[in-house]
Design a protein around this motif. Structure first.
Motif, mmCIF file in Angstrom:
data_model
loop_
_atom_site.group_PDB
_atom_site.id
_atom_site.type_symbol
_atom_site.label_atom_id
_atom_site.label_comp_id
_atom_site.label_asym_id
_atom_site.label_seq_id
_atom_site.Cartn_x
_atom_site.Cartn_y
_atom_site.Cartn_z
ATOM 1 N N VAL A 195 0.631 -0.778 -0.182
ATOM 2 C CA VAL A 195 0.184 -0.082 0.359
ATOM 3 C C VAL A 195 0.886 1.202 0.163
ATOM 4 O O VAL A 195 2.074 1.540 0.851
ATOM 5 C CB VAL A 195 -0.703 0.166 1.350
ATOM 6 C CG1 VAL A 195 -1.463 1.417 1.161
ATOM 7 C CG2 VAL A 195 -1.855 -0.819 0.835
ATOM 8 N N TYR A 250 -1.673 -1.284 -3.626
ATOM 9 C CA TYR A 250 -2.881 -0.004 -3.695
ATOM 10 C C TYR A 250 -2.089 1.331 -3.864
ATOM 11 O O TYR A 250 -1.457 1.238 -2.937
ATOM 12 C CB TYR A 250 -3.481 -0.182 -2.348
ATOM 13 C CG TYR A 250 -4.542 -1.650 -2.180
ATOM 14 C CD1 TYR A 250 -6.209 -1.230 -2.942
ATOM 15 C CD2 TYR A 250 -3.666 -3.123 -2.231
ATOM 16 C CE1 TYR A 250 -6.388 -1.949 -3.230
ATOM 17 C CE2 TYR A 250 -5.004 -4.151 -2.888
ATOM 18 C CZ TYR A 250 -6.216 -3.995 -2.643
ATOM 19 O OH TYR A 250 -6.833 -5.436 -3.059
ATOM 20 N N TYR A 271 -4.633 -1.097 -8.682
ATOM 21 C CA TYR A 271 -5.199 -0.358 -7.790
ATOM 22 C C TYR A 271 -5.257 0.460 -7.234
ATOM 23 O O TYR A 271 -4.841 0.845 -6.683
ATOM 24 C CB TYR A 271 -6.110 -1.178 -6.396
ATOM 25 C CG TYR A 271 -6.532 -2.465 -7.098
ATOM 26 C CD1 TYR A 271 -7.584 -2.701 -7.471
ATOM 27 C CD2 TYR A 271 -4.427 -3.802 -6.608
ATOM 28 C CE1 TYR A 271 -7.768 -4.365 -7.994
ATOM 29 C CE2 TYR A 271 -5.881 -5.194 -7.492
ATOM 30 C CZ TYR A 271 -6.422 -4.806 -7.673
ATOM 31 O OH TYR A 271 -7.035 -7.067 -7.811
#
Length: 91
Positions: free
Chosen positions: A18, A45, A83
């Motif tokens: 992330v 992400y 993402y």
């Protein structure tokens, strides 16, 4: 940078990264170790970009991608299962 690769190797195929800031730290292993540096990472992400809303640095730019556009481009171009979470309007 070796610590990032150690973590990727330790948690092969069971790791999600992330990125909530500039992508510089994620781009460096790609430069040092090549495009396979993250081959065992399941997904990324990333918080960055501004689509259909004003940026937070300039009218078109969001801070995380604006501060190091080369790193952001490198990560987005070389990795898979990304993402992206851009700025959005709050109504």
């Amino acid at each position: 940078m070796n610590k990032i690769i150690e973590i990727v190797n330790q948690y092969k195929n069971d790791l999600v990264i992330v990125g909530v800031g500039r992508q510089t730290d994620l781009a460096l292993p790609l430069i040092l170790y090549g495009k396979d540096a993250y081959k065992d990472v399941n997904a990324f992400y990333l918080m960055g970009g501004a689509f259909l809303v004003p940026g937070n640095v300039t009218p078109e730019a969001e801070a995380n991608f604006y501060a190091d556009p080369i790193a952001a481009d490198s990560v987005l171009e070389k990795e898979k299962n990304i993402y992206l979470f851009p700025l959005t309007s709050v109504a």
